[in-house]
Structures are given as structure tokens and as C-alpha cells.
Design an enzyme around this catalytic site. Structure first.
Site, PDB file in Angstrom:
ATOM      1  N   HIS A   1      -0.925 -33.574 -87.200  1.00 20.85           N
ATOM      2  CA  HIS A   1      -0.038 -32.669 -86.463  1.00 20.85           C
ATOM      3  C   HIS A   1       1.336 -32.535 -87.113  1.00 20.85           C
ATOM      4  O   HIS A   1       2.155 -31.724 -86.673  1.00 20.85           O
ATOM      5  CB  HIS A   1       0.085 -33.096 -84.994  1.00 20.85           C
ATOM      6  CG  HIS A   1       0.856 -34.354 -84.765  1.00 20.85           C
ATOM      7  ND1 HIS A   1       0.246 -35.575 -84.559  1.00 20.85           N
ATOM      8  CD2 HIS A   1       2.191 -34.581 -84.692  1.00 20.85           C
ATOM      9  CE1 HIS A   1       1.177 -36.495 -84.364  1.00 20.85           C
ATOM     10  NE2 HIS A   1       2.359 -35.915 -84.432  1.00 20.85           N
TER      11      HIS A   1
ATOM     12  N   ASP B   1      -6.545 -37.549 -86.178  1.00 17.87           N
ATOM     13  CA  ASP B   1      -5.193 -37.044 -86.448  1.00 17.87           C
ATOM     14  C   ASP B   1      -4.667 -37.684 -87.734  1.00 17.87           C
ATOM     15  O   ASP B   1      -3.834 -38.584 -87.717  1.00 17.87           O
ATOM     16  CB  ASP B   1      -4.286 -37.372 -85.256  1.00 17.87           C
ATOM     17  CG  ASP B   1      -2.928 -36.698 -85.340  1.00 17.87           C
ATOM     18  OD1 ASP B   1      -2.754 -35.808 -86.200  1.00 17.87           O
ATOM     19  OD2 ASP B   1      -2.035 -37.074 -84.554  1.00 17.87           O
TER      20      ASP B   1
ATOM     21  N   SER C   1       6.053 -40.423 -85.650  1.00 18.78           N
ATOM     22  CA  SER C   1       4.713 -39.884 -85.834  1.00 18.78           C
ATOM     23  C   SER C   1       4.340 -39.840 -87.310  1.00 18.78           C
ATOM     24  O   SER C   1       5.138 -39.452 -88.161  1.00 18.78           O
ATOM     25  CB  SER C   1       4.663 -38.466 -85.258  1.00 18.78           C
ATOM     26  OG  SER C   1       3.362 -38.103 -84.931  1.00 18.78           O
TER      27      SER C   1
END
Length: 246
Positions: free
Chosen positions: A65, A109, A202
Site C-alpha cells: 500500500h 501486503d 508502514s
């Protein structure tokens, strides 16, 4: 919804509060030479900030992402607001997604960033080992995460790398999330401690005994643990094929 809010916050504009390690400490400068500071340039001047980590001189791993059309990776950084002599800023040639990445569930992810040129390995820039395909990080294992994100919900972004020790917990703790699959993800962080990853972290790694077992993926909007990390081991065969150009 909490996971979505967390994910959106992970991609805040630079300088506007991209997230950071909570309950941790500032890292010893360049003690984690595999860490990468990832900038993704999007429309209208928007810059998303993520972490990442160097797995070969020409490949950085981060969360899927975090990807974008134009990306730059800074290696060898401790304070990202300074022009440190150790830093190497390299543009991303392309990103490679796994064939089974699921945008809605955030399963798989993970993304590989191929750099336009190889990094020069130094004492401040180095690769991190990955697990074997069958290596399964288990509950109870103590691991480390690092990043440049916020240190709290109302805190500002950190310019220096920070780190925190976190415990892998059982999958039951992550049933609070709409999507969680233990074979593909790792549930990390004890609810009894104020320690977690948060916005801006992240894409950063989860290191257990010096091996990168996970990637920061998503968590709760209130920054309370646990958080979800992508499990790396199931992707090792695919990673090896990409690196070898197959």
C-alpha cells in the site's frame, strides 16, 4: 474501520504527521543499516512516507500500500531532516507486486522496489537476512520494529529513527480486525503495554533474532496494540524469483 483509519494515517503528507514508533527509544545512529526511508510522490504535490528495508543491493522491501508511480528511497539515514554523509538517495526504477495482493483485505501486503542503481554497501547501508519459506515466527517471540513515524496519536513526526521491542501474540488478539489470516500475517503487540508501530512506520521490518520476519501493514486508529504485520516467509519463493529476474 479502525484499520482503514490507521492505513490512511500511515500515508499522511510529509511534515503533516506521518506516523512513528510508540513506546520506543531513539535508535543508535546507523545501528540498523538495512532501514530505508521511502517517499512516494503522488498527485498535487502529495508525498506519502513509509519505511522499508534493503534485502539486496538493488531491492528494497516495503508494504504494497506504500507503492506509487514515482518513488525515492533514502538509505543510510538516521535523521531524515539532515544531509548526512552516510545517506544514499536512489530513485525506484519499478515496483513488483505479488500476484495475490488483495487491496481490500490487505492480505499479501508486500512489494519489492527495484532501485535504478545498486546501493553502495557500507557500515551505514547493508542488507538484512530473510527467513526461509517454512520459518514461522511464533507467538511469544520478542522482536524489534523501527521507523520514523509518530510517537503518539497527537504527536508530531519523528525526524530520527526510533525502535521498539514488541511481542508476537496469538491470532486471537487480532480477531478485532475484519481481516486477519495467521498463515499470511503476524499479530504483534501486547495489549498490556503501550508499545506499537503507528502512522509512518508502514512498510518497515519486524526483526526477530536478526531476521526480517514481517512488514508493518495495518493497525488500530487509536494506536493501541496489536498491529498487523505481513508475514514474509510465504513469499520467499516469489521474492527469490523476482530478484533473479525470473
Amino acid at each position: 474501520m479502525q484499520a482503514l483509519l490507521f492505513l490512511m494515517a500511515l500515508l499522511l503528507p510529509s511534515g503533516a504527521g506521518a506516523e512513528e514508533i510508540i513506546g520506543g527509544v531513539e535508535s543508535e545512529p546507523h545501528s540498523r543499516p538495512y532501514m530505508a526511508y521511502v517517499n512516494t510522490f503522488r498527485r498535487k504535490g502529495y508525498v506519502a512516507i513509509c519505511g522499508g528495508f534493503l534485502i539486496t543491493p538493488q531491492f528494497v522491501m516495503t508494504a504494497a500500500h506504500c507503492r506509487g508511480r514515482r518513488m525515492t528511497v533514502t538509505l543510510g539515514a538516521h535523521n531524515v531532516r539532515k544531509r548526512e554523509c552516510t545517506q544514499q538517495k536512489i530513485k525506484v526504477e519499478k515496483y513488483i507486486l505479488p500476484p495475490n495482493y488483495n487491496v481490500s483485505s490487505k492480505f499479501n501486503d508486500i512489494v519489492l522496489l527495484k532501485l535504478k542503481k545498486q546501493a553502495n554497501l557500507t557500515s551505514a547501508v547493508d542488507v538484512v537476512p530473510l527467513p526461509g519459506p517454512s520459518d514461522f515466527a511464533k507467538p511469544g517471540t520478542m522482536c524489534w520494529a523501527a521507523g520514523w513515524g509518530r510517537t503518539g496519536v497527537k504527536k508530531i513526526i519523528s525526524h530520527t529513527l526510533r525502535e521498539v521491542e514488541l511481542k508476537i501474540v496469538g491470532e486471537k488478539a487480532c480477531k478485532i480486525f475484519r481481516h486477519y489470516k495467521d498463515s499470511l500475517q503476524i499479530c504483534v503487540g501486547s495489549s498490556t503495554k503501550v508499545a506499537s508501530v503507528y502512522m509512518g512506520d508502514s512498510g518497515g521490518p519486524l526483526l526477530c533474532a536478526g531476521v526480517a520476519h514481517g512488514i508493518v501493514s495495518s493497525g488500530r486508529g487509536n494506536a493501541k496494540p496489536p498491529a498487523i504485520f505481513t508475514r514474509i516467509s510465504p513469499h520467499v519463493p516469489w521474492i527469490n524469483r523476482v530478484i533473479k529476474g525470473k
